[in-house]
Design a protein around this motif. Structure first.
Motif, PDB file in Angstrom:
ATOM      1  N   CYS A  59       0.881  -1.258  -0.169  1.00 40.31           N
ATOM      2  CA  CYS A  59       0.070  -0.027  -0.047  1.00 40.31           C
ATOM      3  C   CYS A  59       0.946   1.206  -0.095  1.00 40.31           C
ATOM      4  N   GLY A  60       0.259   2.475  -0.492  1.00 42.60           N
ATOM      5  CA  GLY A  60       0.777   3.766  -0.369  1.00 42.60           C
ATOM      6  C   GLY A  60       2.478   3.615  -0.936  1.00 42.60           C
ATOM      7  N   SER A 114       4.944   1.996   0.122  1.00 44.52           N
ATOM      8  CA  SER A 114       5.523   0.711  -0.101  1.00 44.52           C
ATOM      9  C   SER A 114       5.122   0.015  -1.569  1.00 44.52           C
ATOM     10  N   VAL A 136       5.393  -6.030   1.007  1.00 46.44           N
ATOM     11  CA  VAL A 136       6.153  -5.029   1.163  1.00 46.44           C
ATOM     12  C   VAL A 136       5.481  -3.808   2.206  1.00 46.44           C
ATOM     13  N   GLN A 191       6.708  -1.021   5.566  1.00 44.68           N
ATOM     14  CA  GLN A 191       7.487  -0.569   6.529  1.00 44.68           C
ATOM     15  C   GLN A 191       6.915  -1.113   8.004  1.00 44.68           C
ATOM     16  N   GLY A 248       5.127  -3.500   8.692  1.00 47.00           N
ATOM     17  CA  GLY A 248       4.652  -4.919   8.964  1.00 47.00           C
ATOM     18  C   GLY A 248       3.504  -4.939   9.521  1.00 47.00           C
ATOM     19  N   THR A 272       0.292  -3.259   8.486  1.00 52.20           N
ATOM     20  CA  THR A 272      -0.665  -2.670   7.413  1.00 52.20           C
ATOM     21  C   THR A 272      -1.654  -3.670   7.181  1.00 52.20           C
ATOM     22  N   VAL A 308       5.469  10.596   9.591  1.00 54.97           N
ATOM     23  CA  VAL A 308       4.443   9.822   8.879  1.00 54.97           C
ATOM     24  C   VAL A 308       4.898   9.660   7.508  1.00 54.97           C
ATOM     25  N   ALA A 309       5.475  10.686   6.818  1.00 50.20           N
ATOM     26  CA  ALA A 309       5.745  10.424   5.388  1.00 50.20           C
ATOM     27  C   ALA A 309       6.808   9.365   5.394  1.00 50.20           C
ATOM     28  N   GLN A 318      13.663  -0.183   1.070  1.00 47.28           N
ATOM     29  CA  GLN A 318      12.737  -1.228   0.288  1.00 47.28           C
ATOM     30  C   GLN A 318      13.085  -1.499  -0.827  1.00 47.28           C
ATOM     31  N   LYS A 335       4.279  11.962  -1.798  1.00 45.14           N
ATOM     32  CA  LYS A 335       4.883  12.903  -0.968  1.00 45.14           C
ATOM     33  C   LYS A 335       4.397  14.420  -0.667  1.00 45.14           C
ATOM     34  N   VAL A 373      -1.222   2.138   9.452  1.00 44.83           N
ATOM     35  CA  VAL A 373      -2.986   2.008   9.200  1.00 44.83           C
ATOM     36  C   VAL A 373      -3.296   0.319   9.343  1.00 44.83           C
TER      37      VAL A 373
HETATM   38  O1  M6R Z   1       3.849   0.292   6.799  1.00 45.08           O
HETATM   39  P1  M6R Z   1       3.476   0.346   5.451  1.00 45.08           P
HETATM   40  O2  M6R Z   1       4.539   0.540   4.600  1.00 45.08           O
HETATM   41  O3  M6R Z   1       2.686  -0.925   4.890  1.00 45.08           O
HETATM   42  O4  M6R Z   1       2.519   1.655   5.024  1.00 45.08           O
HETATM   43  C1  M6R Z   1       1.938   1.722   3.813  1.00 45.08           C
HETATM   44  C2  M6R Z   1       1.455   3.037   3.891  1.00 45.08           C
HETATM   45  O5  M6R Z   1       0.272   3.447   4.805  1.00 45.08           O
HETATM   46  C3  M6R Z   1       2.242   3.928   3.837  1.00 45.08           C
HETATM   47  O6  M6R Z   1       3.472   4.000   2.875  1.00 45.08           O
HETATM   48  C4  M6R Z   1       1.943   5.678   3.558  1.00 45.08           C
HETATM   49  O7  M6R Z   1       1.558   5.776   2.262  1.00 45.08           O
HETATM   50  C5  M6R Z   1       2.777   6.478   4.121  1.00 45.08           C
HETATM   51  N1  M6R Z   1       2.416   7.782   4.588  1.00 45.08           N
HETATM   52  C6  M6R Z   1       3.501   7.171   3.064  1.00 45.08           C
HETATM   53  O8  M6R Z   1       4.403   8.293   2.948  1.00 45.08           O
END
Ligand code: M6R
Length: 610
Positions: free
Chosen positions: A301-302, A304, A347, A349, A351, A353, A399-400, A408, A487, A607
């Protein structure tokens, strides 16, 4: 990232150590512990979870004493658990450590064969055993630590206590940070300045390859080779908040500038430069697994998801294995066709989501093999996966996502190289060349960040009032265009679109006029000529055009209004550099607009909801 604190002086150590650890909480951690030299012995208390758990444990088992070390652990080897928490003990030796010991497998085998009782999964415990063994021959803790250091490969900042030398802490550093604090009758050490600010502002920064002996009111520094080092303390007048952000205004900016270090840590121990291969032991997949892979399905997602889009390109190019990328939220519940022969790469960040977790579980239930690429050790996706390939970017607080994104990309590239070698699609000399270039990337990232920062800040100021921004790219630059737009949207609240440059003529070109800045990624790659004509098309429609191009590109300079240059690298490595000015652009637009850069409205770092 782990946090270390040490104290020797006339005060009770435990409250100072706990307070120091609290001031390092921003580094992220999953467990914590203290070791204090009491009457005749060193006592250790450790706890999983937040520091209040450790405080609770200390209320039941107080640690009186005036010399001690403390640690917050961000897991890298072994799950978060009490047995893996620091300090680690071997006989009379107690160690805390921040970093990654690359040759841990070899050391573990050797120590177990020598009869050592290794109880944790960590690389740190091995250091404690090595020092203990060295003490059988060496006259002092300092000498035993010095001997041990010659056996360690990798990154470390360590602090070591020994029962028979009750008034002393020995510390050493290589690649991981360590600062020493000096005050009347006291000495301190810590991973970072904020831990020490309430106690002293006179600090000495230990350099790589140096060690020090800390005693009450005395700090003695030497090189690992044994030469004495004279260094005067520096007076630090940062506020505690500035110190947490290492002097940067926001965590996001700090994390953008941490990327060279994050990539270095993610590559650590994984490149076989001689063989032009990837050390597959960390991947958790065997050569037999590689033979079975018929297709790779990347779920994310996002941000990743943007890394996964680049991952598809890496895998197709280098391993010539069919690869597809799915938004995890669209994959789950769809009855997608997936099963044996598919390697599903989840994928994430965090782990954690939810969409990625559920999608990966569905794929696993249908017989696919799941590989997690995650940054948080022991999180939900790695726990359900068949194999895990961690990024080692350290905790990301903004958060970003920035440093975790590039980490990754690196992991997916390593996976593609590994698969390519095993599928026989990547000739060894080609792979050796890529491995060499990859090893140079942290330095090039540093150069790019330093070289483009001011220019990009100026561009952000110049186009601050733009209501819409277009990002265009082809091939590997397309996911970077998507990432640049995401971003900008998430932290500055400016409408932005990332587009495949070739798609522009199919619709978005209608949006372009003199008020729309268009950022075109056109590094010297196989799409260069076509990307440049897209840039010219946008310019012909009165757009202000910013090119992100390879250093010395005179065509791009003439064609664009503004040029941001990045060093020349192999095509597969370009995203690791071209994305950096895009992160900086989003950051400066947001900062100049005065938005909440680290905590943008409506967004959560992780999320875990539908
Ligand atoms: O923890 P994750 O990599 O699974 O999160 C996925 C997205 O929620 C995350 O990349 C989101 O898009 C970020 N806020 C981007 O900067």
């Amino acid at each position: 990232m782990c946090g270390i604190v040490g104290y020797v002086g006339p005060e009770q150590a435990a409250p100072i150590l706990l307070d120091g650890l609290r001031r390092l909480e921003y580094r992220g951690y999953d467990s914590a512990g203290l070791a204090v030299r009491g009457e005749g012995s060193i006592d250790v208390v450790r706890a999983v979870g937040k520091l209040r758990k450790l405080e609770g444990a200390l209320r039941e088992r107080p640690l009186p004493g005036r010399v001690g070390i403390g640690h917050t652990r961000w897991a890298t080897h072994g799950r978060p658990s009490e047995v893996n928490a620091h300090p680690h003990v071997a006989g009379p030796v107690v160690v805390v450590h921040n970093g990654i010991i690359e040759n841990h497998n070899e050391l573990r085998e050797r120590l177990v064969a020598a009869g050592c009782d290794v109880v944790s999964d960590t690389d740190t415990e091995l250091v404690a055993h090595l020092v203990h063994l060295a003490l059988k021959e060496e006259p002092s803790l300092e000498a035993a630590v010095r001997k041990t250091l010659s056996e360690l490969h990798g990154a470390y900042a360590i602090a070591v206590l020994r029962e028979d030398e009750p008034e002393r802490i020995v510390v050493a550093k290589s690649a991981s940070p360590l600062v020493l604090g000096v005050a009347e009758g006291e000495a301190y050490c810590a991973s970072d300045i904020p831990a020490l600010l309430p106690y002293t502002r006179d600090m000495i920064f230990l350099e790589d390859g140096e060690m020090a002996v800390l005693e009450a009111g005395e700090v003695r520094i030497s090189t690992v080779a044994g030469e004495a080092v004279e260094r005067e303390p520096e007076h630090i007048d940062w506020s505690p908040v500035m110190a947490e952000k290492a002097g940067f205004k926001h965590f996001m900016l700090k994390e953008i500038f941490e990327q060279p270090r994050a990539i270095e840590d993610t590559l650590r121990g994984r490149l076989d430069r001689e063989g032009g291969d990837i050390n597959g032991s960390e991947l958790g997949l065997s050569d037999g697994d590689a033979a079975e892979v018929q297709r790779v399905v990347l779920l994310a997602c996002g941000t990743s998801h943007h890394a996964a889009l680049a991952g598809r390109y890496f895998i197709e190019q280098l391993a010539q294995v069919p690869a597809v990328v799915e938004l995890a939220s669209e994959f789950r519940g769809r009855n997608a066709v997936v099963g044996p022969g598919d390697l599903v790469v989840a994928v994430s960040q965090s782990g954690e989501t939810l969409d990625t977790l559920v999608a990966a579980k569905e794929a696993k239930a249908r017989g696919a093999k799941v590989l997690a690429v995650a940054n948080v050790i022991g999180s939900a996706i790695p726990r359900m996966a068949d194999a895990v390939f961690y990024t080692h970017a350290g905790p990301e607080i903004g958060v970003a996502s920035t440093k975790c994104f590039t980490a990754q990309l690196v992991n997916l590239l390593l996976l593609a190289l590994w698969l390519g070698r095993r599928k026989g699609t990547l000739p060894p000399e080609e792979s050796r060349r890529l491995v060499e270039e990859l090893a140079r990337i942290p330095v090039l990232m540093k150069d790019t960040l330093q070289g483009t920062r001011q220019l990009v800040a100026n561009l952000a100021r110049r186009y601050l009032d733009a209501r819409d921004v277009l990002f265009l790219g082809r091939g590997l630059s397309f996911p970077m265009a998507l990432e640049g737009a995401l971003k900008l949207k998430e932290i500055s609240y400016v409408h932005a679109e990332g587009y495949a440059a070739g798609e522009m003529k199919h619709g978005p070109i209608a949006l372009i006029d003199s008020r729309v800045p268009v950022i075109v990624l056109c590094p010297a790659d196989s799409s260069y000529d076509r990307s440049l004509s897209n840039l010219e098309e946008a310019k012909a429609r009165d757009a202000r055009v910013i090119a992100i191009a390879t250093e010395g590109d005179e065509r791009a300079r003439t064609a664009s209004h503004d040029l941001v240059e990045v060093p020349a690298v192999d095509e597969v490595l370009t995203p690791l550099l071209t994305v950096l000015p895009l992160q900086l652009y989003a950051y400066y637009v947001a900062d100049f607009k005065g938005t909440d850069v680290d905590q943008p409205r409506n967004l959560a770092k992780t999320v875990t909801v539908e």
